[in-house]
Design a protein around this motif. Structure first.
Motif, PDB file in Angstrom:
ATOM      1  N   THR A  66      46.664  30.265  79.885  1.00 35.63           N
ATOM      2  CA  THR A  66      46.156  31.634  79.977  1.00 35.63           C
ATOM      3  C   THR A  66      44.867  31.642  80.804  1.00 35.63           C
ATOM      4  OG1 THR A  66      47.037  32.127  77.786  1.00 35.63           O
ATOM      5  CG2 THR A  66      45.368  33.633  78.660  1.00 35.63           C
ATOM      6  N   PRO A  67      44.804  32.430  81.862  1.00 33.44           N
ATOM      7  CA  PRO A  67      43.597  32.427  82.687  1.00 33.44           C
ATOM      8  C   PRO A  67      42.449  33.206  82.058  1.00 33.44           C
ATOM      9  CG  PRO A  67      45.187  34.001  83.555  1.00 33.44           C
ATOM     10  CD  PRO A  67      45.868  33.291  82.416  1.00 33.44           C
ATOM     11  N   ASN A  68      41.241  32.718  82.276  1.00 34.58           N
ATOM     12  CA  ASN A  68      40.020  33.455  81.937  1.00 34.58           C
ATOM     13  C   ASN A  68      39.948  33.866  80.464  1.00 34.58           C
ATOM     14  OD1 ASN A  68      39.320  33.427  84.754  1.00 34.58           O
ATOM     15  ND2 ASN A  68      40.698  35.169  85.053  1.00 34.58           N
ATOM     16  N   LEU A  69      40.405  32.981  79.574  1.00 33.96           N
ATOM     17  CA  LEU A  69      40.343  33.255  78.142  1.00 33.96           C
ATOM     18  C   LEU A  69      39.158  32.504  77.552  1.00 33.96           C
ATOM     19  CD1 LEU A  69      41.576  34.563  75.617  1.00 33.96           C
ATOM     20  CD2 LEU A  69      42.990  32.506  75.352  1.00 33.96           C
ATOM     21  N   ALA A  70      38.128  33.245  77.171  1.00 39.29           N
ATOM     22  CA  ALA A  70      36.921  32.628  76.615  1.00 39.29           C
ATOM     23  C   ALA A  70      37.261  31.800  75.383  1.00 39.29           C
ATOM     24  CB  ALA A  70      35.902  33.704  76.261  1.00 39.29           C
ATOM     25  N   GLY A  71      36.692  30.608  75.319  1.00 40.22           N
ATOM     26  CA  GLY A  71      36.894  29.752  74.162  1.00 40.22           C
ATOM     27  C   GLY A  71      38.109  28.850  74.249  1.00 40.22           C
ATOM     28  N   ALA A  72      38.901  28.992  75.303  1.00 35.75           N
ATOM     29  CA  ALA A  72      40.154  28.245  75.390  1.00 35.75           C
ATOM     30  C   ALA A  72      40.294  27.542  76.739  1.00 35.75           C
ATOM     31  CB  ALA A  72      41.346  29.169  75.171  1.00 35.75           C
ATOM     32  N   ASN A  73      41.157  26.537  76.741  1.00 37.23           N
ATOM     33  CA  ASN A  73      41.580  25.829  77.958  1.00 37.23           C
ATOM     34  C   ASN A  73      40.440  25.115  78.669  1.00 37.23           C
ATOM     35  OD1 ASN A  73      44.255  26.638  77.513  1.00 37.23           O
ATOM     36  ND2 ASN A  73      43.927  28.576  78.594  1.00 37.23           N
TER      37      ASN A  73
END
Length: 323
Positions: A66-73
């Motif tokens: 998922t692009p641009n997901l705060a807190g992830a990746n």
């Protein structure tokens, strides 16, 4: 209709605004029938993608992230001793990983290495912009690619999964038919479609998520087996669910938690979400907080559901829920 629906639900406006950007770029150039194939530019989400060479599993997984997901990746994240397994968030039908915008940072704050994928985009106009619509077996293959990449990046041997709706059920397909059982320690389902819905899934989602009705009205389209194969597969008694649940709901070595709400209109009845077998905990929110009003659409960000999910992921440090 669109304006009233969006006013009724602030998160709906956020979802539709994200989709609108894609629609503005895509629909103007499209004169495709609903059953049209996904263009080459979107092949990273197609079933064929799952069969690609796994020589670089991390790169393959990043294409699904998922692009641009705060807190992830954060692919440099390394699990801690207290939380030794990376956590993968799996969205539901007619959605994408942006549904975790509020809770991904909370899982990270609790100490987890958090990852989220966008899966299940398929043929037809609806499938070009919304995930979780493709055949579920194909989505499970994409989850396999993502899990393998997360494990390779973090050095862990297993993952934990929190999934909403289809995202709480589809990992069971991955575990049973894609060799994922030894790679999953804990599966937490938020309103999962484990035994399907007695009413059509789309009808329930339209009742529970007015933003979806507004979006479909904007698109001038309807949902069918051509635009959302996964929708039909989540109907109670479908051939897909019959095969998935044949021989028992659970697999050895995996811990399962189902979190349901009495006010679920998306997957009905709510107790059909429950699993039967060892290492299973079925929780109804209203048994803990009778006045909790979470719906199917809000389970992925409900504070009580979040607390229960965190407890299931780390039972040794469980915190008593506060209503």
């Amino acid at each position: 209709m669109i304006i009233s629906a969006l006013r009724a639900r602030p998160r709906a406006a956020l979802r539709v605004s994200r989709l609108a950007r894609s629609l503005a770029l895509g629909l103007a150039a499209l004169s495709l029938p609903l059953a049209a194939s996904t263009p080459a530019s979107a092949t990273v989400h197609s079933p064929a993608y799952a069969a690609r060479s796994a020589q670089d599993p991390v790169s393959d997984a990043k294409r699904l992230a998922t692009p641009n997901l705060a807190g992830a990746n954060d692919w440099s994240c390394r699990p801690s001793a207290q939380h030794p397994r990376p956590l993968i968030l799996v969205h539901g039908t007619i959605a994408d990983g942006s549904v975790w915008a509020k809770t991904a940072p909370q899982y990270k704050k609790a100490g987890h290495c958090v990852f989220s994928l966008d899966y299940g985009k398929g043929g037809g106009v609806l499938g070009l912009f919304l995930g979780g619509t493709a055949p579920i077996a194909n989505s499970a293959k994409q989850l396999r690619v993502f899990v393998d990449g997360v494990l390779a990046a973090t050095g862990a041997s297993q993952v934990d999964i929190v999934g909403h709706s289809q995202g709480g059920m589809m990992p069971r397909q991955y575990m049973k038919f894609e060799g994922g059982t030894p790679k999953v320690h804990t599966l937490v389902g938020l309103g999962p479609s484990n035994h399907g819905s007695q009413s059509p899934v789309v009808a329930g989602l339209l009742k529970d998520q007015p933003w979806l009705a507004a979006l479909l009205n904007l698109l001038g389209t309807t949902v069918s087996d051509l635009t959302c194969p996964a929708c039909g597969e989540q109907t109670a008694g479908s051939a897909f669910l019959t095969k998935l649940n044949e021989g028992g709901d659970t697999l050895p070595g995996v811990s399962y938690t189902v979190i349901a709400t009495r006010y679920d209109l998306g997957i009905t009845p709510y107790n059909g979400q429950y699993l039967r077998g060892p290492e299973v905990s079925n929780i109804l929110l209203q048994d803990i907080c009778p006045w909790n009003l979470a719906t199917h659409a809000t389970l992925d960000e409900d504070p009580l559901a979040l607390r229960l999910a965190l407890n299931a992921l780390d039972p040794e440090h469980a915190v008593k829920p506060v209503c």
